[in-house]
Structure formats: C-alpha cells, structure tokens
Design a protein around this motif. Structure first.
Motif, short mmCIF file in Angstrom:
data_model
loop_
_atom_site.label_atom_id
_atom_site.label_comp_id
_atom_site.label_asym_id
_atom_site.label_seq_id
_atom_site.Cartn_x
_atom_site.Cartn_y
_atom_site.Cartn_z
N GLY A 1 -57.34 64.73 -57.31
CA GLY A 1 -56.26 65.58 -56.84
C GLY A 1 -56.25 65.76 -55.33
O GLY A 1 -57.31 65.88 -54.71
N TRP A 2 -55.05 65.78 -54.78
CA TRP A 2 -54.94 65.85 -53.32
C TRP A 2 -55.44 67.18 -52.78
O TRP A 2 -55.92 67.24 -51.64
N THR B 1 -47.64 60.33 -52.02
CA THR B 1 -47.11 60.23 -53.38
C THR B 1 -47.57 61.40 -54.23
O THR B 1 -46.77 62.03 -54.94
N GLU B 2 -48.88 61.71 -54.17
CA GLU B 2 -49.42 62.80 -54.96
C GLU B 2 -48.86 64.15 -54.51
O GLU B 2 -48.51 65.01 -55.33
N GLN C 1 -56.72 60.75 -54.81
CA GLN C 1 -56.17 59.98 -55.92
C GLN C 1 -56.98 60.19 -57.20
O GLN C 1 -56.43 60.13 -58.30
N LEU D 1 -51.82 60.35 -49.10
CA LEU D 1 -51.64 61.24 -50.26
C LEU D 1 -50.18 61.64 -50.48
O LEU D 1 -49.90 62.53 -51.27
N SER E 1 -45.11 64.52 -55.55
CA SER E 1 -44.97 64.73 -56.99
C SER E 1 -45.37 66.14 -57.38
O SER E 1 -44.68 66.81 -58.17
N ASP E 2 -46.47 66.63 -56.82
CA ASP E 2 -46.98 67.95 -57.20
C ASP E 2 -46.09 69.08 -56.68
O ASP E 2 -45.89 70.09 -57.37
#
Length: 411
Positions: free
Chosen positions: A179-180, A51-52, A176, A49, A55-56
């Motif tokens: 949401g993580w 990447t998520e 994905q 997770l 980004s968040d």
C-alpha cells in the motif's frame, strides 16, 4: 574558489562545540544527509505510486499528477518566505523546525482520507524543502575548513542522490506490495530519525553574523550576477531533468529495453548521480567557476549523444549513467556560484537556488512534454534539454567575462 558561507565567527562557534570542526563534521553531515534523503523520497516517490494513489483517493491519474507539480511549486514560497523567517535563529534549531514541518506533511499524506488532505500534506512537506537545503548548505559549509566547503554541501545533497538511487525504487516497491500509505509512514519515520540525529549530532552555531538586513538581502538577490547565477541553475538543471523525466518511455520504445530492465537502468543512472555529486563537490572546492564551465559544456554534449545512440542498448546505458554523473556534478558548483555573489545574504541565496532548481525542473519537464505532444517524438526532450543547458552555458561564459560592479564579487 570556495563558498561565501558562514564566516570565521560561525566556523569558530561550530568548532568550539566539540573537539574540532573536522571531528564533529562527519556525524553532523550524516544527520543532515539523512534529512536530505527523507526530503528526496517525499519529492520523488509519488511518481512511482500515482496509479495506487489515484485509485485509492478516487481521482484520475492526471489529477494525481498534480501532487508532483504542486510539491515543486510549493518549494518556491517555502524557500523565499519560510527561510527568511527562520534564518535569524541558530541554524540547528531552524532545521529541527523545518523537519517538524516535513514530518507533519508526510503524516498527513499517509493518513489522508481524501485528495484534499493529501494535497495539503504535500504542500506542508514542500515548505520545508528549500529552507532545509538552503540553511543546511550554509551550516554544512560552516562545519569544515574553507577548502572543504563544497564537498560538505555535496555530502548534504548525497542524501538526495541516494533517495534517487535506492529510495524511490524501494518506496515504489513497498507501495505496490503493501500500500502506498505505508511508503509515506516509512518516510515519516525517517524524518523522525533525522530530527533526532540533528538534535544529537549537529552542533549549535550562531546565525551568520555578517547577514544584511532582510530587505537588503532580497535586494542582494536582485544583483545582476546573482540573478544570472540563479537563472543558470534553473536552465542547466532543468535541461537535464527534462531529459530524465521521459527517459523511461525512451528506453522502452526507442532503445527496446524490456520493462523488467528499467529499474536496473535507473539504478545505473543513480550511481552516476552519486559519483557526480562527490566528484563535482571536489572539483568545486578547487575552482567552482571552472568546474561549472566544464560541466556545462559537457552536459549538452552528453544529452545529444544520448539522443544519437538511443536505438543502441549498451551505449544508451552508458550515456544514461554519464547523464546522471555530469548533470548532478553541476550542483555543488552552481550552489557555490550563487553564494559567492550574494555576500551578506548567503542563507537566503542558498534557499533561492533550491527554488531555482525546482523551477528549472518544471520548465524542463514542461518543454520536453510539449515537444512530445507536438509530435517530435521521444528523442525530442534531448533537444529541448540541450537547448536549455546551452543557454545556461552561454550565461556562464558571459558572466565570467562581465566586469563586476561595486558590491559584487568576481565570478
């Protein structure tokens, strides 16, 4: 050989809690395994997770990667500081408190408005890791007959293996798709269910009656045989984990598997983990030293064989499953080896061995990554892994033949 886990008093207490240790052990071990499953998810799901999360929370991938390393390092003070504070309590209540830490840490991670809170949540959750598996391993061994103690510990670690087989891919998929944060909310719920299972299913036992005073327990960890056993754990498991960490790019760029095949190959690896955990527990029940020796010989052979066939899809898949089976089959025997030499400090030694697993992981991954960075290619982690496990094998051989000193036990 068997574990030096809680003695007859603790075992009698466990059996007195119900109709007999063998009848009560199954549900109790299931509850312990569920807790291990949740902890396994917490440790590993973040890798799918990053990447998520980055980004968040507005951080780089490399900064998000610190959430993985920080967890592994925080296991060490959790094992060596939190565990001693709890091991004089009844094991059941200590585990309930540790799972409460675990739940709080994951709730913080799921809610976190920024990276700092997320980082803190990871640290809090990690503080429960070493103590849960350390105290849980001793408790699991006390619930069954001496001839089944390694298998009982393997049942505890089965939750960790299932987290790798199914939980991590499923958690990454959930993260994905929706949401993580949802993944961490689900892990928090699993923690609550495991806590309720502990309360309802695990019998109350007394702390190990033969424990040394705390200061002498730490000195027991400094016994040459105990230190050698902890170092062996770090080397053997670190060598395997260093190879596994970089298996995805190896399978894609060297073997030639498409990205769509990687999850199924990781499931294959997880099946090997699960089978190895069960078989390793049974082998350690019969003779822990022999089991560890044979597996420590087999592991570098499997690692180097994987390197040799890395360009061939089918042999690589077979060797990947064998890597999981042989690598994780060492866990019950390595745990037994540490406990046997730490008389009077079984719980602390068990937690210290969990810390050794995590330090070994950090060492193995670091050396493998350095080899790649130096330009030796994606096959190089197999070389560093084989070297680490080979050094561990050497230690096993030397400590098997080393004369014991007063206060130590034959290996």
């Amino acid at each position: 050989m068997t574990f030096d886990t809680p003695g007859p008093t603790a075992i009698r207490t466990a059996r007195a809690a119900g109709t007999g240790g063998s009848q009560k052990a199954g549900p109790a071990l299931l509850a312990l395994s569920l807790g291990g499953f949740g902890i396994g998810l917490t440790e590993f799901v973040i890798a799918g997770l990053l990447t998520e999360v980055s980004s968040d929370l507005g951080v780089t991938i490399s900064e998000a990667g610190h959430l993985v390393g920080a967890y592994a390092l925080a296991v060490v003070p959790g094992a060596l500081i939190v565990t001693p504070l709890l091991m004089r309590r009844p094991p059941k209540y200590a585990l309930v408190l540790l799972l409460a830490f675990f739940i709080i840490g994951n709730v913080l991670s799921a809610w976190s408005p920024d990276f700092t809170v997320m980082f803190a949540g990871r640290i809090i959750a990690a503080l429960a890791h070493g103590g849960f598996f350390g105290i849980g391993a001793v408790l699991a061994g006390s619930l069954v007959s001496p001839s089944k103690q390694a298998s009982a510990v393997a049942a505890l670690f089965a939750g960790l293996t299932v987290a790798n087989v199914l939980g991590v891919p499923a958690g990454a998929f959930v993260g994905q798709q929706v949401g993580w944060r949802t993944a961490f909310w689900i892990i928090s719920v699993i923690g609550v269910i495991a806590l309720l299972g502990l309360v309802a299913l695990v019998p109350r036992t007394e702390p190990e009656p033969d424990q040394l005073p705390l200061g002498r327990q730490f000195r027991a960890l400094a016994r040459p045989q105990v230190l050698a056993s902890l170092l062996t754990t770090a080397l053997v498991f670190g060598g395997m984990f260093g190879v596994f960490t970089y298996i995805e790019p190896l399978l894609r760029e060297v073997t030639g598997y498409p990205a769509s095949a990687i999850p199924w190959l990781l499931v294959l690896f997880g099946i090997g983990l699960f089978a190895g955990n069960i078989l390793g527990g049974r082998a350690a029940d019969k003779n822990a030293d022999t089991a560890v020796l044979v597996l420590a010989i087999a592991l570098p052979i499997v690692i180097l064989a994987l390197r040799a066939v890395a360009s061939m899809p089918l042999p690589s898949a077979i060797l990947l499953m064998l890597l999981g089976a042989v690598g994780f089959a060492t866990v019950p025997g390595l745990q037994a080896r540490v406990l046997r030499h730490a008389q009077g400090a079984a719980t602390l030694a068990s937690a210290a061995n969990i810390a050794a697993f995590n330090l070994g992981n950090t060492l193995g991954v670091g050396l493998a990554g350095a080899a790649i960075d130096l330009g030796y290619g994606l096959r190089s982690p197999a070389v560093t892994g084989a070297v680490l496990t080979g050094i561990g094998l050497t230690l096993i051989v030397l400590t098997r033949t080393r004369p014991h000193r007063p206060g130590e036990v034959h290996g």
